[in-house]
Design a protein around this motif. Structure first.
Motif, PDB file in Angstrom:
ATOM      1  N   LEU A   1       1.454  -2.297  25.873  1.00  0.00           N
ATOM      2  CA  LEU A   1       1.066  -3.698  25.784  1.00  0.00           C
ATOM      3  C   LEU A   1      -0.258  -3.842  25.041  1.00  0.00           C
ATOM      4  O   LEU A   1      -0.405  -4.692  24.142  1.00  0.00           O
ATOM      5  CB  LEU A   1       0.957  -4.273  27.196  1.00  0.00           C
ATOM      6  CG  LEU A   1       0.577  -5.735  27.381  1.00  0.00           C
ATOM      7  CD1 LEU A   1       1.542  -6.652  26.651  1.00  0.00           C
ATOM      8  CD2 LEU A   1       0.550  -6.084  28.868  1.00  0.00           C
TER       9      LEU A   1
ATOM     10  N   GLY B   1       4.115  -8.617  25.236  1.00  0.00           N
ATOM     11  CA  GLY B   1       4.826  -8.079  26.381  1.00  0.00           C
ATOM     12  C   GLY B   1       6.324  -8.239  26.246  1.00  0.00           C
ATOM     13  O   GLY B   1       6.837  -8.918  25.344  1.00  0.00           O
ATOM     14  N   ALA B   2       7.046  -7.610  27.164  1.00  0.00           N
ATOM     15  CA  ALA B   2       8.510  -7.609  27.132  1.00  0.00           C
ATOM     16  C   ALA B   2       9.059  -9.014  27.317  1.00  0.00           C
ATOM     17  O   ALA B   2       8.749  -9.689  28.294  1.00  0.00           O
ATOM     18  CB  ALA B   2       9.040  -6.686  28.226  1.00  0.00           C
TER      19      ALA B   2
ATOM     20  N   ASP C   1       2.701   3.343  31.305  1.00  0.00           N
ATOM     21  CA  ASP C   1       3.137   3.325  29.903  1.00  0.00           C
ATOM     22  C   ASP C   1       3.199   1.897  29.383  1.00  0.00           C
ATOM     23  O   ASP C   1       2.828   1.620  28.233  1.00  0.00           O
ATOM     24  CB  ASP C   1       4.534   3.966  29.766  1.00  0.00           C
ATOM     25  CG  ASP C   1       4.470   5.472  29.650  1.00  0.00           C
ATOM     26  OD1 ASP C   1       3.351   6.019  29.637  1.00  0.00           O
ATOM     27  OD2 ASP C   1       5.536   6.104  29.589  1.00  0.00           O
ATOM     28  N   TYR C   2       3.695   1.005  30.230  1.00  0.00           N
ATOM     29  CA  TYR C   2       3.824  -0.392  29.821  1.00  0.00           C
ATOM     30  C   TYR C   2       2.459  -0.988  29.484  1.00  0.00           C
ATOM     31  O   TYR C   2       2.294  -1.646  28.450  1.00  0.00           O
ATOM     32  CB  TYR C   2       4.508  -1.212  30.915  1.00  0.00           C
ATOM     33  CG  TYR C   2       4.746  -2.653  30.507  1.00  0.00           C
ATOM     34  CD1 TYR C   2       5.887  -3.006  29.794  1.00  0.00           C
ATOM     35  CD2 TYR C   2       3.822  -3.654  30.803  1.00  0.00           C
ATOM     36  CE1 TYR C   2       6.098  -4.317  29.391  1.00  0.00           C
ATOM     37  CE2 TYR C   2       4.023  -4.964  30.406  1.00  0.00           C
ATOM     38  CZ  TYR C   2       5.166  -5.295  29.706  1.00  0.00           C
ATOM     39  OH  TYR C   2       5.360  -6.590  29.306  1.00  0.00           O
TER      40      TYR C   2
ATOM     41  N   TYR D   1      11.533  -2.514  24.702  1.00  0.00           N
ATOM     42  CA  TYR D   1      10.198  -2.999  24.313  1.00  0.00           C
ATOM     43  C   TYR D   1       9.279  -1.826  23.999  1.00  0.00           C
ATOM     44  O   TYR D   1       8.535  -1.847  23.011  1.00  0.00           O
ATOM     45  CB  TYR D   1       9.619  -3.845  25.451  1.00  0.00           C
ATOM     46  CG  TYR D   1       8.146  -4.160  25.286  1.00  0.00           C
ATOM     47  CD1 TYR D   1       7.729  -5.148  24.400  1.00  0.00           C
ATOM     48  CD2 TYR D   1       7.176  -3.458  26.001  1.00  0.00           C
ATOM     49  CE1 TYR D   1       6.385  -5.437  24.235  1.00  0.00           C
ATOM     50  CE2 TYR D   1       5.828  -3.743  25.848  1.00  0.00           C
ATOM     51  CZ  TYR D   1       5.431  -4.722  24.964  1.00  0.00           C
ATOM     52  OH  TYR D   1       4.098  -4.998  24.791  1.00  0.00           O
ATOM     53  N   LEU D   2       9.343  -0.766  24.812  1.00  0.00           N
ATOM     54  CA  LEU D   2       8.414   0.355  24.660  1.00  0.00           C
ATOM     55  C   LEU D   2       8.713   1.207  23.426  1.00  0.00           C
ATOM     56  O   LEU D   2       7.797   1.693  22.760  1.00  0.00           O
ATOM     57  CB  LEU D   2       8.452   1.243  25.898  1.00  0.00           C
ATOM     58  CG  LEU D   2       7.961   0.622  27.221  1.00  0.00           C
ATOM     59  CD1 LEU D   2       8.144   1.618  28.363  1.00  0.00           C
ATOM     60  CD2 LEU D   2       6.504   0.205  27.110  1.00  0.00           C
TER      61      LEU D   2
ATOM     62  N   ILE E   1      12.709  -3.211  29.322  1.00  0.00           N
ATOM     63  CA  ILE E   1      11.460  -2.450  29.248  1.00  0.00           C
ATOM     64  C   ILE E   1      11.526  -1.343  28.203  1.00  0.00           C
ATOM     65  O   ILE E   1      10.633  -1.219  27.348  1.00  0.00           O
ATOM     66  CB  ILE E   1      11.098  -1.841  30.624  1.00  0.00           C
ATOM     67  CG1 ILE E   1      11.020  -2.941  31.697  1.00  0.00           C
ATOM     68  CG2 ILE E   1       9.785  -1.072  30.541  1.00  0.00           C
ATOM     69  CD1 ILE E   1       9.962  -3.965  31.470  1.00  0.00           C
ATOM     70  N   GLN E   2      12.561  -0.509  28.243  1.00  0.00           N
ATOM     71  CA  GLN E   2      12.625   0.627  27.319  1.00  0.00           C
ATOM     72  C   GLN E   2      12.793   0.163  25.877  1.00  0.00           C
ATOM     73  O   GLN E   2      12.259   0.785  24.951  1.00  0.00           O
ATOM     74  CB  GLN E   2      13.761   1.577  27.715  1.00  0.00           C
ATOM     75  CG  GLN E   2      13.531   2.306  29.038  1.00  0.00           C
ATOM     76  CD  GLN E   2      12.242   3.136  29.036  1.00  0.00           C
ATOM     77  OE1 GLN E   2      11.767   3.579  27.983  1.00  0.00           O
ATOM     78  NE2 GLN E   2      11.667   3.361  30.214  1.00  0.00           N
TER      79      GLN E   2
ATOM     80  N   GLN F   1       9.426   2.150  37.803  1.00  0.00           N
ATOM     81  CA  GLN F   1       9.211   1.692  36.433  1.00  0.00           C
ATOM     82  C   GLN F   1       7.974   2.376  35.814  1.00  0.00           C
ATOM     83  O   GLN F   1       7.036   2.736  36.528  1.00  0.00           O
ATOM     84  CB  GLN F   1       9.009   0.176  36.395  1.00  0.00           C
ATOM     85  CG  GLN F   1      10.244  -0.620  36.775  1.00  0.00           C
ATOM     86  CD  GLN F   1      11.371  -0.475  35.771  1.00  0.00           C
ATOM     87  OE1 GLN F   1      11.140  -0.225  34.581  1.00  0.00           O
ATOM     88  NE2 GLN F   1      12.603  -0.633  36.240  1.00  0.00           N
TER      89      GLN F   1
END
Length: 381
Positions: free
Chosen positions: A37, A262-263, A32-33, A283-284, A280-281, A28
């Motif tokens: 965030l 956050g996600a 980046d997360y 969210y990003l 995740i993607q 993951q």
């Protein structure tokens, strides 16, 4: 004043009962997360520059799956971006992430002052059966390391009504937990949520759980044993020494405001309840384009605000304050629920005295059934 919930969706292992927004961490984009965030926090707080943050709660997933460097970057960013100088700062953790003091030291150095540790059981066979990767001895190591670093506001979670769990088995876990002499404990009955391994096993007839009577006995045992050890029940599933109640969760139960970052996180500011993308993607992607990752905004109508005031407040031993209710909604509780209050009192599920409407012990055990009766049928005004 508001709280801030921050979601870390990564786990080193997926437990069989968990339906929270989470992914297996391997492969993951964790760095980046963390970056996105922090960007989300910066963008949101730019819209609320004068909103003081009272509490911060970092949950998951498993926040302590992050590396020490990632934890340091996240905590520093939280302090700088949220202008969070002091207050309750909680991190959720797994015992097997705390077998050395490295991550604990990073958290403590960055002002984290409360840990909520997912223990669930002190029976190694049950831990294996529910998909946990730690063992009971790891709990003792984790608690000792946390205390060595300087943490004193510690909480652990226990689950009852687990497959293969007897009343005596749960009582044994309760006794082991209380022997640690922590200021806070949470204990939850297993709920079979969709999209979990346990739910699928149940549908196939391959999951044997304690009966409802045994579940009720387990819950009463928890209430009684916590009381004997000086941990007061202040919410359906939470027990604490005076002064160690979880202030962040109290914001939820008081129907107060909180930001969600956050996600998959939810927030509630003003009348706006919003929900971030979970995958995740998804969210990003908007954050990389300097857009907020909100999938939905919901303007909460009066009726829903009042329902939630009752659902959430009745979860606590303090209950719902008549004065607070009137100050918020310019209505008396009986203007909305007069007949229902009398019915629930007659059934031994509710008490109404000294300006507080509260659930009895039996009412707390039947909480969801009681809460459903506070749904409002049609507009109030």
């Amino acid at each position: 004043m508001a709280g801030a919930y921050i979601h870390i969706p990564f786990c080193a292992h997926i437990c069989y009962y968990c339906d929270f927004n989470k992914v297996f961490i391997e492969g993951q984009p964790v760095d980046d997360y963390v970056s996105m965030l922090l960007r989300e926090m910066q963008m949101v707080m730019a819209q609320y520059p004068d909103e003081p943050i009272k509490t911060v709660y970092v949950g998951g997933g498993t926040p302590t799956t992050l590396t020490p460097a990632q934890l340091d970057r996240l905590c520093r960013g939280i302090r700088e971006t949220l202008h969070f100088e002091q207050g309750e700062f909680t991190f959720e953790a797994n015992p097997n992430d705390l077998l050395t003091t490295e991550k604990l030291q990073v958290l403590h150095d960055n002002g984290v002052n409360r840990l909520s540790i997912g223990v669930q059981s002190f029976d190694d066979a049950i831990l294996k059966q529910i998909g946990r990767t730690h063992r009971s001895q790891d709990v003792y190591t984790a608690i000792a390391n946390a205390r060595q670093v300087g943490f004193d506001n510690l909480s652990i979670d226990l689950i009852f009504r687990l497959p293969g769990q007897s009343r005596d088995n749960f009582l044994h876990s309760l006794q082991k937990a209380l022997a640690l002499d922590l200021p806070h404990y949470s204990t939850y009955s297993l709920i079979l949520e969709r999209k979990t391994i346990f739910y699928n096993l149940m549908r196939k007839g391959k999951l044997t759980l304690p009966t409802q009577d045994v579940e009720a006995d387990m819950y009463q045992d928890a209430i009684d044993l916590m009381q004997v050890h000086g941990r007061q029940q202040y919410e359906i599933a939470n027990f604490a020494q005076p002064g160690f109640e979880c202030r962040h969760n109290l914001l939820y139960w008081q129907n107060a405001h909180y930001f969600g970052f956050g996600a998959g996180a939810f927030g509630y500011i003003g009348r706006d309840r919003y929900h971030n993308y979970g995958p995740i993607q998804q969210y990003l992607a908007p954050l990389k384009a300097h857009k907020l990752p909100v999938i939905e905004h919901h303007l909460v109508p009066l009726e829903e605000q009042i329902e939630e005031e009752m659902f959430l407040g009745l979860r606590t031993r303090a209950g719902v304050s008549r004065q607070r209710f009137f100050d918020r909604y310019h209505l008396r509780i009986e203007d909305v629920y007069g007949t229902l209050l009398a019915q629930l009192q007659a059934q031994g599920l509710l008490t109404d005295a000294d300006g507080q409407v509260c659930l009895t012990n039996r009412g707390m055990f039947l909480g969801n059934e009681v809460f459903q009766q506070f749904l409002i049928d049609g507009p109030l005004l």
